[in-house]
Design a protein around this motif. Structure first.
Motif, PDB file in Angstrom:
ATOM      1  N   LEU A 128     -86.990 -13.773  21.380  1.00 43.39           N
ATOM      2  CA  LEU A 128     -85.847 -13.916  20.476  1.00 43.39           C
ATOM      3  C   LEU A 128     -85.674 -12.673  19.614  1.00 43.39           C
ATOM      4  O   LEU A 128     -84.579 -12.117  19.510  1.00 43.39           O
ATOM      5  CB  LEU A 128     -86.021 -15.145  19.591  1.00 43.39           C
ATOM      6  N   LEU A 129     -86.754 -12.218  19.003  1.00 45.73           N
ATOM      7  CA  LEU A 129     -86.666 -11.042  18.139  1.00 45.73           C
ATOM      8  C   LEU A 129     -86.302  -9.789  18.922  1.00 45.73           C
ATOM      9  O   LEU A 129     -85.516  -8.959  18.446  1.00 45.73           O
ATOM     10  CB  LEU A 129     -87.979 -10.837  17.377  1.00 45.73           C
ATOM     11  N   GLU A 130     -86.840  -9.664  20.126  1.00 44.75           N
ATOM     12  CA  GLU A 130     -86.500  -8.511  20.964  1.00 44.75           C
ATOM     13  C   GLU A 130     -85.006  -8.513  21.300  1.00 44.75           C
ATOM     14  O   GLU A 130     -84.338  -7.486  21.210  1.00 44.75           O
ATOM     15  CB  GLU A 130     -87.325  -8.543  22.251  1.00 44.75           C
ATOM     16  N   ARG A 131     -84.484  -9.683  21.652  1.00 53.31           N
ATOM     17  CA  ARG A 131     -83.067  -9.788  22.002  1.00 53.31           C
ATOM     18  C   ARG A 131     -82.173  -9.524  20.791  1.00 53.31           C
ATOM     19  O   ARG A 131     -81.173  -8.812  20.885  1.00 53.31           O
ATOM     20  CB  ARG A 131     -82.784 -11.183  22.580  1.00 53.31           C
ATOM     21  N   LEU A 132     -82.522 -10.078  19.651  1.00 49.70           N
ATOM     22  CA  LEU A 132     -81.727  -9.854  18.446  1.00 49.70           C
ATOM     23  C   LEU A 132     -81.753  -8.384  18.038  1.00 49.70           C
ATOM     24  O   LEU A 132     -80.744  -7.836  17.589  1.00 49.70           O
ATOM     25  CB  LEU A 132     -82.222 -10.742  17.303  1.00 49.70           C
ATOM     26  N   TYR A 133     -82.890  -7.750  18.195  1.00 45.64           N
ATOM     27  CA  TYR A 133     -83.024  -6.321  17.886  1.00 45.64           C
ATOM     28  C   TYR A 133     -82.111  -5.490  18.780  1.00 45.64           C
ATOM     29  O   TYR A 133     -81.415  -4.590  18.319  1.00 45.64           O
ATOM     30  CB  TYR A 133     -84.493  -5.914  18.051  1.00 45.64           C
ATOM     31  N   GLN A 134     -82.112  -5.795  20.062  1.00 41.78           N
ATOM     32  CA  GLN A 134     -81.268  -5.070  21.022  1.00 41.78           C
ATOM     33  C   GLN A 134     -79.780  -5.319  20.761  1.00 41.78           C
ATOM     34  O   GLN A 134     -78.968  -4.394  20.836  1.00 41.78           O
ATOM     35  CB  GLN A 134     -81.591  -5.488  22.450  1.00 41.78           C
ATOM     36  N   ASP A 135     -79.430  -6.554  20.459  1.00 40.60           N
ATOM     37  CA  ASP A 135     -78.018  -6.918  20.263  1.00 40.60           C
ATOM     38  C   ASP A 135     -77.448  -6.428  18.934  1.00 40.60           C
ATOM     39  O   ASP A 135     -76.233  -6.471  18.745  1.00 40.60           O
ATOM     40  CB  ASP A 135     -77.838  -8.429  20.356  1.00 40.60           C
ATOM     41  N   ASN A 136     -78.310  -6.012  18.012  1.00 43.18           N
ATOM     42  CA  ASN A 136     -77.856  -5.594  16.683  1.00 43.18           C
ATOM     43  C   ASN A 136     -78.171  -4.136  16.393  1.00 43.18           C
ATOM     44  O   ASN A 136     -78.528  -3.770  15.271  1.00 43.18           O
ATOM     45  CB  ASN A 136     -78.464  -6.500  15.604  1.00 43.18           C
ATOM     46  N   ASP A 137     -78.063  -3.305  17.429  1.00 41.46           N
ATOM     47  CA  ASP A 137     -78.236  -1.859  17.283  1.00 41.46           C
ATOM     48  C   ASP A 137     -79.544  -1.474  16.592  1.00 41.46           C
ATOM     49  O   ASP A 137     -79.567  -0.633  15.701  1.00 41.46           O
ATOM     50  CB  ASP A 137     -77.044  -1.261  16.529  1.00 41.46           C
ATOM     51  N   GLY A 138     -80.625  -2.114  17.004  1.00 47.31           N
ATOM     52  CA  GLY A 138     -81.934  -1.758  16.474  1.00 47.31           C
ATOM     53  C   GLY A 138     -82.248  -2.329  15.103  1.00 47.31           C
ATOM     54  O   GLY A 138     -83.145  -1.836  14.424  1.00 47.31           O
TER      55      GLY A 138
END
Length: 100
Positions: free
Chosen positions: A52-62
């Motif tokens: 989840l955190l990896e996906r949110l990080y990727q989807d929110n420009d780091g």
């Protein structure tokens, strides 16, 4: 059960995840709050939170999210033996420790 004698209550739920629910035909309780989250639930929760955190990080420009909302349903915790509770603990920075 049909002899009219007292039968000890036991856990309910999925016999694949918890074979102790068998045999059926007894009064059952959903779960023992002291027994969740289980070790398996903690391991699954860690995997889910990491993804989840990896996906949110990727989807929110780091950028990581500033907040995350959860709905904790009782039936979900019964079925997964506390996995969603363990997810919340991981996200808060804690390390869930199941009772032995």
């Amino acid at each position: 059960a049909l002899d009219g004698k007292y039968i000890l209550p036991g856990p309910g739920g999925d016999p694949i995840r918890n074979p102790d629910v068998l045999p059926t035909g007894k009064n059952m309780h959903a779960l023992d709050p002291q027994s969740i989250p289980t070790s398996a639930a903690v391991d699954c929760a860690k995997t889910v939170v990491d993804r989840l955190l990896e996906r949110l990080y990727q989807d929110n420009d780091g950028a990581y999210p500033q907040s995350v909302a959860f709905t904790l349903w009782g039936t979900d915790n019964i079925k997964t033996y506390g996995e969603s509770l363990a997810q919340v603990m991981w996200l808060l920075g804690g390390r869930p420790v199941p009772d032995p």
